[in-house]
Write an enzyme that holds these catalytic residues in place. Sequence first.
Site, short mmCIF file in Angstrom:
data_model
loop_
_atom_site.label_atom_id
_atom_site.label_comp_id
_atom_site.label_asym_id
_atom_site.label_seq_id
_atom_site.Cartn_x
_atom_site.Cartn_y
_atom_site.Cartn_z
N SER A 190 0.62 -0.92 -0.32
CA SER A 190 -0.12 0.10 0.37
C SER A 190 0.78 1.40 -0.31
O SER A 190 2.18 0.96 0.78
CB SER A 190 -0.69 0.52 1.08
N TYR A 203 -1.76 -1.01 10.81
CA TYR A 203 -1.65 -1.45 8.94
C TYR A 203 -0.89 -0.86 9.04
O TYR A 203 0.09 -1.96 7.56
CB TYR A 203 -3.27 -1.25 8.02
P1 NAD Z 1 -11.68 -6.80 0.21
O1 NAD Z 1 -11.45 -6.29 1.37
O2 NAD Z 1 -12.35 -6.41 -1.05
O3 NAD Z 1 -10.24 -7.03 0.25
C1 NAD Z 1 -9.80 -7.87 1.43
C2 NAD Z 1 -10.01 -9.78 1.42
O4 NAD Z 1 -9.22 -10.31 2.36
C3 NAD Z 1 -11.42 -9.62 1.66
O5 NAD Z 1 -12.29 -9.82 0.93
C4 NAD Z 1 -11.04 -11.11 2.69
O6 NAD Z 1 -11.16 -12.65 1.50
C5 NAD Z 1 -9.37 -11.40 3.28
N1 NAD Z 1 -9.57 -11.85 4.58
C6 NAD Z 1 -9.37 -10.84 5.14
N2 NAD Z 1 -9.05 -10.92 5.70
C7 NAD Z 1 -8.71 -12.77 6.12
C8 NAD Z 1 -8.86 -14.20 7.39
N3 NAD Z 1 -8.69 -13.73 8.28
N4 NAD Z 1 -8.97 -15.28 6.42
C9 NAD Z 1 -9.08 -14.71 4.99
N5 NAD Z 1 -10.20 -14.15 3.93
C10 NAD Z 1 -9.43 -12.67 4.79
O7 NAD Z 1 -10.48 -4.89 -0.22
P2 NAD Z 1 -8.95 -4.82 -0.98
O8 NAD Z 1 -9.41 -3.64 -0.38
O9 NAD Z 1 -9.19 -5.31 -2.12
O10 NAD Z 1 -8.16 -5.83 0.18
C11 NAD Z 1 -7.07 -6.57 -1.19
C12 NAD Z 1 -5.55 -5.93 -0.55
O11 NAD Z 1 -5.63 -4.17 -0.39
C13 NAD Z 1 -5.38 -6.27 1.13
O12 NAD Z 1 -3.85 -6.36 1.09
C14 NAD Z 1 -5.64 -4.22 1.33
O13 NAD Z 1 -4.70 -3.25 2.51
C15 NAD Z 1 -4.86 -4.02 0.11
N6 NAD Z 1 -5.44 -2.40 0.00
C16 NAD Z 1 -6.02 -2.11 -0.60
C17 NAD Z 1 -6.23 0.04 -0.70
C18 NAD Z 1 -7.94 0.03 -0.70
O14 NAD Z 1 -7.61 1.44 -1.02
N7 NAD Z 1 -8.93 -0.39 -1.36
C19 NAD Z 1 -5.05 0.84 -0.98
C20 NAD Z 1 -3.63 -0.16 -0.97
C21 NAD Z 1 -3.81 -1.20 -0.06
#
Ligand code: NAD
Length: 298
Positions: A190, A203
């Site tokens: 991120s 985080y």
């Molecule tokens: P999202 O909620 O759609 O995806 C995150 C997924 O993590 C969930 O769908 C879930 O399946 C999985 N997860 C969480 N805890 C879990 C557990 N204990 N067991 C199994 N699965 C678990 O959100 P996203 O934003 O697509 O997140 C994906 C990645 O992107 C993450 O690592 C997040 O930190 C990163 N990210 C997101 C953003 C943003 O703004 N959305 C920015 C930077 C980084």
Amino acid sequence: MADDRLKMQDPRKQYPQPPFPKQPQQAPGLAAAMDPVPDHGEESYVGHGRLAGRKALVTGADSGIGRAAAIAFAREGADVALSYAESEMADAQEVLDLIRKAGRKAVLLPGDITERTHCEAMVKKTVAELGGLDILVNNAGKQTNQKDIGEITDEQFDRTLKTNLYAMFWITRAAMPHMPPGASIINTASVVAYSPPAILIDYATTKAGIVAFSKALAKQAIEKGIRVNAVAPGPFWTALQPSGGQPQEAVEKFGTSVPMGRPGQPVELAPVYVFLASQEASYVTGEVYGATGGNGTA
Ligand code: NAD
Ligand code: MG
């Protein structure tokens, strides 16, 4: 299927812009319950055979960035194993249907990745059912905002580290012996690894850790012909944010903090994951790819 994403246009206006409605959900949220529903490329992503015959494992594949990667991988010709939490079956079912519609095989891996035994079993099942493992995307994540360090419980700190760091370690350690030369590991970091916000201490710590893990592992894994890279997204419109990742006031204006003036949609990251997974990225390892909406990763 027409790919309007590729039509030249003003990127600021290409996808929904704030304000958005407040929409609290329990973590991990559901993409289907979001308003507007995120664009993961369901209607638009067109593949070009870049991953023909590859076998991929994607964590957090039911929604958000992982779902966009899973859909794109399948349309590029890969079979995909989908890891997600049990409560996310509804989202995962939609991804399963899309992968099958693309003519590829999908394997469902529901369960809690904060358990080492589950992480190891997922790798085993992927290898058994897909006949190997060529692409690993460690993407699942937990993000819980807290105004004050005093409000971060041991339980939150532990679950954030287990989800974002330990699971990546456990899955990667189990996966690497199965991965042939040419394989690719992609870890979702991120921008907060570089610009940690005050409300995301635990985080942001994990995201900086993911960057270091990826760069160190890249140097080791290339001796086996395996490339390792990280992706550093800025604000993306996913269930992570309204389910506690951000305060609800910040969800309403999500994306206004970057020059683009809007959040990214998951489909806008799909080409980055496809590129890093594919042989087109043959000289790319140990890198962190940004898609930040303009603030950069410096
Ligand atoms: P999202 O909620 O759609 O995806 C995150 C997924 O993590 C969930 O769908 C879930 O399946 C999985 N997860 C969480 N805890 C879990 C557990 N204990 N067991 C199994 N699965 C678990 O959100 P996203 O934003 O697509 O997140 C994906 C990645 O992107 C993450 O690592 C997040 O930190 C990163 N990210 C997101 C953003 C943003 O703004 N959305 C920015 C930077 C980084
Ligand atoms: Mg989800």
